[in-house]
Enzyme design. Structure first.
Site, short mmCIF file in Angstrom:
data_model
loop_
_atom_site.label_atom_id
_atom_site.label_comp_id
_atom_site.label_asym_id
_atom_site.label_seq_id
_atom_site.Cartn_x
_atom_site.Cartn_y
_atom_site.Cartn_z
N SER A 133 50.93 -22.08 -20.27
CA SER A 133 50.74 -23.23 -19.40
C SER A 133 52.10 -23.90 -19.21
CB SER A 133 49.75 -24.19 -20.07
OG SER A 133 49.60 -25.37 -19.31
N LYS A 159 50.30 -20.28 -15.81
CA LYS A 159 49.52 -21.40 -15.27
C LYS A 159 50.48 -22.54 -14.98
CE LYS A 159 46.63 -24.78 -17.68
NZ LYS A 159 45.50 -24.93 -18.64
N LYS A 161 51.04 -26.42 -13.96
CA LYS A 161 50.44 -27.75 -13.83
C LYS A 161 50.83 -28.28 -12.46
CE LYS A 161 48.57 -28.44 -17.94
NZ LYS A 161 47.14 -28.77 -18.12
N ASP A 187 46.58 -25.84 -12.66
CA ASP A 187 45.73 -26.81 -13.35
C ASP A 187 46.11 -28.21 -12.89
OD1 ASP A 187 44.16 -28.28 -15.07
OD2 ASP A 187 45.06 -27.51 -16.93
N GLU A 212 42.16 -24.98 -11.69
CA GLU A 212 41.49 -25.59 -12.83
C GLU A 212 41.36 -27.10 -12.64
OE1 GLU A 212 43.53 -24.57 -16.45
OE2 GLU A 212 42.39 -25.98 -17.68
N ASP A 237 37.51 -27.47 -16.67
CA ASP A 237 37.99 -27.71 -18.03
C ASP A 237 37.35 -29.03 -18.50
OD1 ASP A 237 39.45 -28.45 -20.30
OD2 ASP A 237 41.42 -28.24 -19.42
N LYS A 261 37.31 -24.76 -24.35
CA LYS A 261 38.14 -25.33 -25.42
C LYS A 261 37.18 -25.85 -26.48
CE LYS A 261 41.94 -27.15 -22.61
NZ LYS A 261 42.49 -28.39 -22.03
N GLY A 289 43.77 -24.36 -24.42
CA GLY A 289 44.49 -24.83 -25.60
C GLY A 289 44.78 -26.31 -25.46
O1 OSB Z 1 44.43 -29.14 -19.33
O2 OSB Z 1 44.57 -27.27 -20.27
C1 OSB Z 1 44.89 -28.46 -20.23
C2 OSB Z 1 47.46 -29.21 -22.94
C3 OSB Z 1 47.03 -30.44 -23.38
C4 OSB Z 1 45.93 -31.02 -22.77
C5 OSB Z 1 45.29 -30.37 -21.73
C6 OSB Z 1 45.71 -29.13 -21.29
C7 OSB Z 1 46.84 -28.56 -21.89
C8 OSB Z 1 47.44 -27.31 -21.45
C9 OSB Z 1 48.25 -26.52 -22.45
O3 OSB Z 1 47.38 -26.88 -20.33
C10 OSB Z 1 47.41 -25.56 -23.20
C11 OSB Z 1 48.14 -24.97 -24.38
O4 OSB Z 1 49.05 -24.18 -24.18
O5 OSB Z 1 47.78 -25.31 -25.53
MG MG Z 2 43.19 -27.83 -18.20
#
Ligand code: OSB
Ligand code: MG
Length: 367
Positions: A133, A159, A161, A187, A212, A237, A261, A289
């Site tokens: 991510s 992925k 953001k 995302d 996402e 999510d 998650k 994650g």
């Molecule tokens: O939205 O998936 C998410 C991290 C913290 C809070 C929300 C998210 C995320 C990530 C990173 O996208 C996921 C990871 O690599 O642990």
């Molecule tokens: Mg997410």
């Protein structure tokens, strides 16, 4: 088989780089670990709640409070996993707090039985394909640089953001630079409104795996409209907090993919229920994650080894997050991470490393 005490440990760890999302910038993690201490074994769980209630309504100090007041009192010396889950169910929400205690109990009980969490959950894979991510970057050049380094590391899926104003052009730049074959998804962390459907449809030309959580957590129904106006699959999510919500979302056609998650849904048992539901309906899932350290990461890898996890997860290597992890670091090999196969979650914290990050430890007697 007697549980003697439960420890709450608070710790603090820096991220290797700031992680920017549509809800804020994370530079570090304020951690909460739960340790179940009993006769013959101990078990560890990591709480995924962040410092502030920006991703969800939960936050780490709130989780500590609800654990102390309501959840840990559900445990008795002769508790079983099911008895604790039944007692905790009386309390609404607080999924991340429940998941942390459940994880520690699962580690404890599976260790006592000498079985790995992966086997207990029904894993069919010994290693899992890993994505990464990528936070919002200050410029397109910086983004291409960061993505290039992750691609060189071997991550099989990227992925990005996104947020309004930093969406179409960054995605276009990454597609142009890395080609059409790279597995790519975005995302939004709830940063758009259903009125943005036409704008989001501009992402369709980039052949993304999924978008996402485009809409707010509570606007499940908004996605029903959105999926008709955007060709790219919608993945949820934040919105998916229980198996019932997952079933409803699929029934009304709010999404076609789910990010599972465990922390967000109250634990691994509920996560498995969502997995089983999706598998029975042919709905792909992947393991999200929350920037976990090795304790939470080990358990996530066990879950991600179940047969329905057909898309690469955000189960990246330890060094993507931390210079020093609290366990033996998880490493990427040819785009995969090995699923721990020892008893329980298969790892334990390295005492000296964990102590160096620890700010407080307190033990609650179970009697
Ligand atoms: O939205 O998936 C998410 C991290 C913290 C809070 C929300 C998210 C995320 C990530 C990173 O996208 C996921 C990871 O690599 O642990
Ligand atoms: Mg997410």
């Amino acid at each position: 088989m007697t549980i003697r005490s439960i420890e709450i440990r608070r710790a603090h760890i820096e991220l290797v780089a700031p992680f920017q999302t549509s809800f804020g910038v994370e530079t570090d993690r304020h951690l909460l670990y739960v340790r179940v201490v009993g006769d013959g074994a101990e078990g560890w769980g990591e709480c995924v709640a962040m410092t502030d209630p920006l991703y969800s309504s939960e936050y780490v100090d709130g989780c500590e409070d609800v654990l102390r007041r309501y959840l840990i009192p559900c445990v008795t010396p002769d508790s079983t996993l099911q008895s604790v889950l039944d007692s905790m169910a009386a309390f609404r929400g607080n999924y991340m707090a429940k998941a942390a205690l459940e994880a520690a109990l699962l580690d404890y009980f599976t260790r006592l039985d000498g079985v790995s969490l992966a086997t207990y959950l029904g894993a069919t894979q010994t290693r899992v394909a890993s994505g990464v991510s990528v936070g919002i970057q200050p410029s397109i050049d910086a983004l291409l640089d960061v993505v290039g380094r992750y691609v060189a590391d071997g991550y099989v899926r990227i992925k990005l953001k996104i947020e309004p104003g930093r969406d179409i052009e960054p995605v276009r730049a990454v597609r142009n630079a890395f080609g059409d074959d790279m597995l790519l998804q975005v995302d939004a962390n709830a940063a758009y409104r259903v009125e943005d459907a036409e704008h989001l449809a501009r992402l369709d030309e980039f052949n993304l795996l999924l978008i996402e959580q485009p809409l707010p957590e509570e606007d499940l129904v908004g996605n029903v409209d959105l999926v008709k106006r955007v060709r790219t699959p919608i993945c949820l999510d934040e919105s998916i907090t229980t198996v019932e919500v997952a079933r409803g979302a699929l029934d009304i056609g709010a999404c076609s993919i789910i990010n599972i998650k465990p922390g967000r849904v109250g634990g691994y048992v509920e996560a498995k229920k969502i997995h089983d539901l999706c598998l029975s309906r042919g709905v792909p899932v992947w393991c999200g994650g929350m920037l976990e350290t090795g304790i939470g990461r080990a358990a996530n890898l066990a879950l991600a080894a179940l047969p329905g996890f057909t898309l690469p997860g955000d189960t990246s290597a330890s060094k993507r997050y931390f210079t020093t992890d609290v366990t033996t670091p998880f490493e990427l090999r040819d785009g995969y991470i090995d699923v721990p196969n020892g008893p329980g979650i298969g790892v334990t914290p390295i005492p000296a490393v964990l102590d160096a990050f620890t700010s407080s430890v307190s033990s609650i007697a179970i009697d």
